[in-house]
Motif scaffolding. Structure first.
Motif, short mmCIF file in Angstrom:
data_model
loop_
_atom_site.label_atom_id
_atom_site.label_comp_id
_atom_site.label_asym_id
_atom_site.label_seq_id
_atom_site.Cartn_x
_atom_site.Cartn_y
_atom_site.Cartn_z
N ILE A 11 0.86 -1.19 0.03
CA ILE A 11 -0.06 0.11 -0.01
C ILE A 11 0.98 1.22 -0.05
O ILE A 11 1.85 1.61 0.91
CB ILE A 11 -0.91 0.07 1.08
CG1 ILE A 11 -1.79 -0.99 1.06
CG2 ILE A 11 -1.82 1.25 1.26
CD1 ILE A 11 -2.94 -1.29 2.26
N LEU A 14 -0.78 6.44 0.84
CA LEU A 14 -2.15 6.24 1.87
C LEU A 14 -1.99 7.70 2.79
O LEU A 14 -1.03 7.71 3.49
CB LEU A 14 -2.03 5.04 2.54
CG LEU A 14 -3.46 4.85 3.26
CD1 LEU A 14 -4.70 4.90 2.33
CD2 LEU A 14 -3.58 3.49 4.21
N TRP A 16 -3.93 10.33 4.75
CA TRP A 16 -4.79 10.91 6.08
C TRP A 16 -4.80 12.39 6.23
O TRP A 16 -3.94 12.66 6.81
CB TRP A 16 -4.87 10.27 7.33
CG TRP A 16 -5.05 8.60 7.45
CD1 TRP A 16 -4.46 7.70 6.85
CD2 TRP A 16 -6.30 8.14 7.91
NE1 TRP A 16 -5.17 6.48 7.26
CE2 TRP A 16 -6.09 6.74 7.81
CE3 TRP A 16 -7.70 8.69 8.66
CZ2 TRP A 16 -7.27 5.93 8.16
CZ3 TRP A 16 -8.74 7.71 9.24
CH2 TRP A 16 -8.38 6.41 8.73
N CYS A 31 -9.55 9.54 5.61
CA CYS A 31 -8.78 8.74 4.34
C CYS A 31 -9.76 8.64 3.31
O CYS A 31 -10.56 7.57 3.50
CB CYS A 31 -8.01 7.50 4.95
SG CYS A 31 -6.98 6.72 3.48
N LEU A 34 -9.59 4.69 1.84
CA LEU A 34 -10.13 3.75 2.49
C LEU A 34 -11.59 4.04 3.07
O LEU A 34 -12.38 3.06 3.52
CB LEU A 34 -9.52 3.31 3.88
CG LEU A 34 -8.04 2.99 3.52
CD1 LEU A 34 -7.25 2.89 4.96
CD2 LEU A 34 -7.88 1.90 2.68
N MET A 54 -7.83 1.05 10.67
CA MET A 54 -7.47 0.41 9.27
C MET A 54 -7.18 -0.91 9.65
O MET A 54 -7.58 -1.90 8.90
CB MET A 54 -5.82 0.94 9.13
CG MET A 54 -5.95 2.39 8.52
SD MET A 54 -4.63 2.87 7.83
CE MET A 54 -3.45 2.95 8.90
N LEU A 57 -10.98 -2.62 9.60
CA LEU A 57 -11.21 -2.58 8.26
C LEU A 57 -10.63 -3.99 7.58
O LEU A 57 -11.40 -4.80 6.88
CB LEU A 57 -11.09 -1.50 7.38
CG LEU A 57 -11.10 -1.44 5.92
CD1 LEU A 57 -12.53 -1.51 5.53
CD2 LEU A 57 -10.52 -0.15 5.00
N PHE A 58 -9.34 -3.94 7.54
CA PHE A 58 -8.52 -5.06 7.01
C PHE A 58 -8.81 -6.41 7.57
O PHE A 58 -9.04 -7.40 6.75
CB PHE A 58 -7.16 -4.74 6.82
CG PHE A 58 -6.73 -3.92 5.71
CD1 PHE A 58 -6.76 -4.56 4.32
CD2 PHE A 58 -6.69 -2.38 5.94
CE1 PHE A 58 -6.28 -3.48 3.45
CE2 PHE A 58 -6.62 -1.75 4.99
CZ PHE A 58 -6.39 -2.02 3.48
N ARG A 74 -8.09 -0.60 -5.66
CA ARG A 74 -7.28 0.64 -5.55
C ARG A 74 -5.99 0.61 -6.22
O ARG A 74 -5.13 1.38 -5.79
CB ARG A 74 -7.31 0.91 -4.10
CG ARG A 74 -8.84 1.30 -3.46
CD ARG A 74 -8.69 0.81 -1.97
NE ARG A 74 -10.00 1.29 -1.58
CZ ARG A 74 -11.38 0.66 -1.88
NH1 ARG A 74 -11.26 -0.50 -2.87
NH2 ARG A 74 -12.40 0.87 -1.60
N TYR A 95 1.10 4.87 6.47
CA TYR A 95 0.37 5.98 6.00
C TYR A 95 1.20 7.37 6.34
O TYR A 95 2.01 7.32 6.89
CB TYR A 95 -1.02 5.72 6.37
CG TYR A 95 -1.06 6.42 8.09
CD1 TYR A 95 -0.98 7.53 8.63
CD2 TYR A 95 -0.73 5.23 9.04
CE1 TYR A 95 -1.17 7.65 10.11
CE2 TYR A 95 -0.85 5.47 10.43
CZ TYR A 95 -1.00 6.72 11.00
OH TYR A 95 -0.92 6.85 12.25
#
Length: 107
Positions: A11, A14, A16, A31, A34, A54, A57-58, A74, A95
């Motif tokens: 990734i 990324l 924020w 973000c 995401l 995060m 979410l993952f 993405r 990030y």
């Protein structure tokens, strides 16, 4: 068996965006990539909540079998580590933060 840390180095970029809400004085970050928002009374609390959001979410994406599709949509490479939906994992996702104007994020 312990928790396995999965480093998500694939990734990239990324970001924020964050600001301090002028009314509540809480730190707020969002973000776009995401679709997540995190907040905290202090900047450090907000940063900790970013990581929590995060990771959650993952883990949900992994459990639902959607992690590869989410990453590919993405433009990110899929996870190469063999993971099962029941794996006990913690995702380590790089990030950066960037200050937004209050008008654009905390209005």
């Amino acid at each position: 068996m312990g928790v396995r840390v999965v480093k998500m180095h694939q990734i990239q970029n990324l970001v924020w965006l964050f600001c301090r809400d002028p009314v509540s004085h809480w730190w707020v970050a969002h973000c776009d990539a995401l679709g997540l928002t995190a907040a905290g009374k202090t900047f450090d609390e907000m940063a900790a909540e970013i990581s929590v959001a995060m990771d959650a979410l993952f883990r949900i994406l992994l459990r639902e079998g959607e992690i590869h599709a989410f990453l590919e949509a993405r433009g990110w490479k899929p996870v190469t580590a063999p993971l099962k939906r029941t794996s006990r994992v913690k995702f380590d996702i790089p990030y950066t933060t960037k200050q937004a104007s209050s008008a654009s994020l905390c209005a």
